[in-house]
Design a protein around this motif. Structure first.
Motif, short mmCIF file in Angstrom:
data_model
loop_
_atom_site.label_atom_id
_atom_site.label_comp_id
_atom_site.label_asym_id
_atom_site.label_seq_id
_atom_site.Cartn_x
_atom_site.Cartn_y
_atom_site.Cartn_z
N LEU A 160 0.85 -1.19 0.00
CA LEU A 160 0.00 0.00 0.00
C LEU A 160 0.89 1.24 0.00
CD1 LEU A 160 -2.60 -1.07 2.75
CD2 LEU A 160 -2.71 -1.47 0.26
N SER A 161 0.81 2.00 -1.09
CA SER A 161 1.65 3.19 -1.24
C SER A 161 0.77 4.44 -1.30
CB SER A 161 2.51 3.07 -2.51
OG SER A 161 3.17 4.28 -2.79
N HIS A 162 0.57 5.10 -0.15
CA HIS A 162 -0.17 6.36 -0.07
C HIS A 162 -1.59 6.23 -0.62
CE1 HIS A 162 3.70 8.29 0.81
NE2 HIS A 162 4.18 7.70 -0.26
N CYS A 163 -2.17 5.04 -0.58
CA CYS A 163 -3.41 4.83 -1.32
C CYS A 163 -4.67 5.02 -0.48
CB CYS A 163 -3.42 3.43 -1.93
SG CYS A 163 -3.51 2.11 -0.73
N ILE A 164 -4.55 5.12 0.85
CA ILE A 164 -5.76 5.27 1.67
C ILE A 164 -5.95 6.71 2.12
CG2 ILE A 164 -6.93 4.55 3.78
CD1 ILE A 164 -5.57 1.88 3.60
N GLU A 165 -4.94 7.30 2.71
CA GLU A 165 -5.08 8.63 3.30
C GLU A 165 -5.36 9.71 2.27
OE1 GLU A 165 -0.69 7.72 2.69
OE2 GLU A 165 -2.49 6.66 3.38
N ALA A 195 3.20 5.75 4.06
CA ALA A 195 2.24 6.84 4.13
C ALA A 195 2.94 8.09 4.64
CB ALA A 195 1.08 6.47 5.06
N CYS A 196 2.40 9.23 4.25
CA CYS A 196 2.89 10.51 4.78
C CYS A 196 2.21 10.79 6.12
CB CYS A 196 2.59 11.64 3.80
SG CYS A 196 3.60 11.60 2.31
N LEU A 197 2.97 11.28 7.07
CA LEU A 197 2.44 11.58 8.40
C LEU A 197 2.20 13.08 8.55
CD1 LEU A 197 4.61 9.25 10.66
CD2 LEU A 197 2.42 8.76 9.55
N GLU A 198 1.11 13.39 9.25
CA GLU A 198 0.75 14.75 9.63
C GLU A 198 0.60 15.69 8.43
OE1 GLU A 198 3.75 15.68 12.55
OE2 GLU A 198 2.54 14.80 14.15
N ALA A 199 0.28 15.13 7.29
CA ALA A 199 0.04 15.95 6.10
C ALA A 199 -1.42 16.37 6.06
CB ALA A 199 0.40 15.18 4.83
N HIS A 211 -5.56 16.09 2.39
CA HIS A 211 -4.91 14.83 2.77
C HIS A 211 -5.24 14.56 4.23
CE1 HIS A 211 -1.61 12.10 3.89
NE2 HIS A 211 -1.39 11.89 2.60
N LEU A 212 -5.64 13.34 4.55
CA LEU A 212 -5.96 13.01 5.93
C LEU A 212 -4.70 13.00 6.78
CD1 LEU A 212 -8.11 12.04 7.99
CD2 LEU A 212 -7.46 9.69 7.37
N SER A 213 -4.72 13.75 7.88
CA SER A 213 -3.57 13.81 8.78
C SER A 213 -3.59 12.61 9.73
CB SER A 213 -3.60 15.11 9.58
OG SER A 213 -2.49 15.17 10.45
N ILE A 214 -2.53 11.81 9.68
CA ILE A 214 -2.39 10.65 10.55
C ILE A 214 -1.00 10.67 11.18
CG2 ILE A 214 -4.03 9.19 9.30
CD1 ILE A 214 -1.67 7.93 7.83
N ASP A 215 -0.84 9.98 12.30
CA ASP A 215 0.48 9.89 12.93
C ASP A 215 0.80 8.42 13.21
OD1 ASP A 215 -1.02 9.20 15.20
OD2 ASP A 215 -0.78 11.17 16.14
N GLU A 216 2.01 8.18 13.74
CA GLU A 216 2.46 6.81 13.95
C GLU A 216 1.55 6.07 14.92
OE1 GLU A 216 6.06 4.45 16.18
OE2 GLU A 216 6.61 6.25 15.06
N SER A 250 5.23 15.72 7.74
CA SER A 250 6.36 15.84 8.67
C SER A 250 7.32 14.66 8.55
CB SER A 250 5.85 15.92 10.12
OG SER A 250 5.19 14.72 10.48
N ALA A 251 6.83 13.51 8.06
CA ALA A 251 7.64 12.30 7.96
C ALA A 251 6.94 11.31 7.05
CB ALA A 251 7.85 11.68 9.34
#
Length: 260
Positions: A160-165, A195-199, A211-216, A250-251
Motif C-alpha cells: 500500500l503506497s499512499h493509497c488510503i489517506e 504513508a505521509c504523516l501529519e500531512a 490529505h488526511l492527517s495521521i500519525d504513527e 512531517s515524515a
C-alpha cells in the motif's frame, strides 16, 4: 474537507500524474531523498531477505508512484499494480510499453540496480520489470472489493503506497478502507505500507488536494484493529525543510506487518 465522493471527483478531474512525478519523485525533484533514496533500500532489503515471496503481489499505489513494487519482481510469479484512475493507468501503460512520452524512472531503476548489485545493466533489469508487471487494474479503497469487478486470488503480499489517506476524509474512513483492502491479502501474508504523516494537503500542478492527517500512533492502532502484527516500522523524518506550500507532511512511515 470535501466528501469522499467530491474528493474522488477532484482526483479524477484535477490530479496530474506527470506533474506529481516531477514534483515529488522525478530526477530533479527536491523531494527525491524523502521519496526514493530513503525508502528504496528498505523495500529492497525486505524482498532480498527472502522472507517476503510467493505467487502473487498486489500493489495499490497512488498516482504514478509504483516504483516500490520493482524489487518484488524477482520474488513473485505475478505482480499486479493497481492505480486509482484512468490517467494513472495510462501513465503506467506508457512506461510498460516504452512509449516515447512515458514517465522516466531511470534514476530509480539505476538506484535499485546498485542496491541489488547483480552486475546487470539497469536497462536490462528495467525491461525484465516491465515484462513482469501485469496489465494495471483500477482500485477504489471505499469498495468492499477494492478491485471490483476484477476478483484476484488473495495475494501473498499486499503493498500500500499512499493509497488510503489520499482517498478518505476521516480516521474512521481510513480504518474502514484498510479493512477493505486487507481482503486482498491471504491470512499470514505480508503487508508493506508507506504513508505521509501529519500531512493536511499536497499540490498536483496548481491544484491543492486535501490529505488526511495521521500519525504513527494512529497507524499502529489501525493496523492492530485490522488484525495485523507489526514486524518492522520506520518513521523517516522529512529532510526537505522548505516547500511547505507544496506538501506539509512531517515524515514518511514504512511498515512491514503480517496479517493474522
Amino acid at each position: 474537507m470535501a466528501s469522499v465522493a467530491q474528493l474522488k471527483q477532484q482526483l479524477d478531474q484535477h490530479y496530474e500524474p506527470k506533474k506529481s512525478m516531477d514534483t515529488f519523485t522525478g530526477q530533479e525533484s527536491p523531494f527525491l531523498r524523502d521519496t526514493v533514496s530513503q525508502l528504496m533500500p528498505l523495500f529492497n532489503k525486505v524482498f532480498s531477505s527472502g522472507g517476503v515471496k510467493g505467487e502473487t503481489l498486489v500493489a495499490l499505489c497512488f498516482g504514478p508512484f509504483f516504483q516500490w513494487a520493482l524489487p518484488s519482481c524477482d520474488h513473485f510469479k505475478d505482480v499486479f499494480i493497481c492505480l486509482p484512475n484512468d490517467k494513472c493507468i495510462e501513465e503506467l501503460e506508457k512506461w510498460r510499453t516504452n512509449a516515447p512520452e512515458a514517465i522516466d524512472w531511470t534514476h530509480a531503476t539505476k538506484e535499485l540496480c546498485e542496491l541489488q548489485g547483480k552486475g546487470e545493466s539497469w536497462h536490462e533489469r528495467q525491461k525484465m520489470w516491465q515484462k513482469k508487471i501485469k496489465e494495471p487494474l483500477k482500485y477504489d479503497v471505499i469498495n468492499c472489493n477494492p478491485l471490483s469487478p476484477t476478483v484476484l486470488p488473495q495475494a501473498d503480499c499486499l503493498l500500500l503506497s499512499h493509497c488510503i489517506e489520499s482517498h478518505v476524509t476521516d480516521k474512521k474512513g481510513f480504518c474502514a478502507a484498510l479493512k477493505n483492502v486487507s481482503t486482498l491479502l491471504k491470512p499470514g501474508g505480508d503487508l508493506l505500507l508507506i504513508a505521509c504523516l501529519e500531512a493536511t494537503f499536497y499540490m498536483s500542478g496548481t491544484f491543492k488536494f486535501p490529505h488526511l492527517s495521521i500519525d504513527e500512533c494512529f497507524v499502529r492502532k489501525a493496523l492492530g484493529e485490522a488484525c495485523y502484527d507489526i514486524k518492522e516500522l520506520h518513521e523517516l523524518p522529512r529532510t526537505v525543510y522548505h516547500l511547505q506550500d507544496v506538501a506539509d507532511y512531517s515524515a514518511i512511515i514504512f511498515v512491514h506487518a503480517l496479517k493474522k
